[in-house]
Design an enzyme around this catalytic site. Structure first.
Site, short mmCIF file in Angstrom:
data_model
loop_
_atom_site.label_atom_id
_atom_site.label_comp_id
_atom_site.label_asym_id
_atom_site.label_seq_id
_atom_site.Cartn_x
_atom_site.Cartn_y
_atom_site.Cartn_z
N MET A 1 0.83 -1.19 0.00
CA MET A 1 0.00 0.00 0.00
C MET A 1 0.87 1.25 0.00
SD MET A 1 -3.17 -0.83 2.54
CE MET A 1 -4.24 -2.24 2.24
N CYS A 2 0.24 2.39 -0.13
CA CYS A 2 0.93 3.68 -0.14
C CYS A 2 1.30 4.09 1.29
CB CYS A 2 0.05 4.74 -0.78
SG CYS A 2 -0.67 4.24 -2.36
#
Length: 268
Positions: free
Chosen positions: A1-2
């Site tokens: 994920m970011c």
């Protein structure tokens, strides 16, 4: 994920130290190589820098790390793409105008089966990410709730955004940052934390690279600065870890509201 990064301060402050640590996670100490961006607020004005290449390799990121831009509010994001191609138009943070204010938003997570629910008639996504579509939906709901006049009580606005965020997280992971230039909101689904630095200041050491700063030499006794991140950026300070569904509101460096949920302290 970011990964997310943000700052709220009571005086114009640079984010060079924290951004230096975050940028390493964009290809060196982390897999977030699909672009990055950062927005700085100076009053109602804002400036945004974005790049679709990894932050650890970006010449624009190098500029940010060596040029101390002063701001009261900052929102930054490094991307690990899961929806939408890797390109500038899909790079966070996203911005829109509402009520004569520049709103900036960044999201960490992935949503599924949201397309028929998170629809907007007033705001249109330019790219094709779930993140931007959720942002447009939030703004659309704000207009429905408060009309086109700037509300006198901004606290009510962010309380309503928290209600909307609760709806969005039914579709997946929704860690979010949102600001209109004065307030900074963070909403947690699974990974978000913050630290507030004020006098007496001490030293801080980054996790991701061998950099240390003595804030006592860089600040005044009246300075108050809060930093929000997906994961703690330093390994010798105490960060507050947010619980799922918990949200915070920052103004002038202080956390002026934190929702009533169990808070765990991450002492490293």
């Amino acid at each position: 994920m970011c990964e997310l990064l943000a700052m709220s301060a009571n005086v114009p402050t640079d984010i060079v130290f924290s951004f230096t640590g975050l940028a390493e996670r964009g290809g060196v100490t982390g897999p977030h190589v699909d672009g990055w961006g950062i927005t700085f607020y100076e009053g109602k004005g804002s400036r945004t820098f974005k790049d679709a290449c990894p932050s650890s390799q970006s010449e624009i990121a190098s500029l940010i790390k060596r040029y101390p831009i002063k701001a009261e509010v900052v929102i930054s994001h490094i991307r690990q793409a899961n929806r939408g191609e890797v390109c500038l138009v899909n790079t966070h943070p996203f911005s829109r105008e509402l009520w004569g204010l520049n709103w900036t938003y960044a999201h960490n997570g992935q949503l599924t089966d949201y397309e028929q629910t998170l629809t907007s008639t007033r705001f249109t996504a330019v790219g094709n990410t779930d993140s931007e579509q959720a942002f447009c939906w939030i703004l659309d709901r704000l207009v429905d709730k408060f009309s086109y006049q700037l509300p006198t009580d901004m606290r009510r606005v962010f309380e309503y955004v928290a209600e909307l965020a609760e709806q969005i997280r039914q579709f997946g992971v929704f860690n979010m940052l949102l600001s209109e230039g004065e307030h900074l909101m963070s909403y947690c689904t699974n990974n978000l934390c913050y630290i507030t630095r004020k006098a007496p200041f001490g030293q801080a050491r980054l996790v991701d690279t061998d950099v240390m700063v003595d804030f006592n030499k860089e600040t005044t006794p009246n300075d108050v600065v809060s930093v929000i991140a997906t994961r703690p950026l330093t390994n010798n300070e105490q960060w507050t870890i947010l619980s799922p569904g918990q949200w915070c509101l920052f103004r002038l460096g202080d956390c002026c509201h934190i929702s009533e949920m169990v808070i765990k302290e991450h002492d490293i």
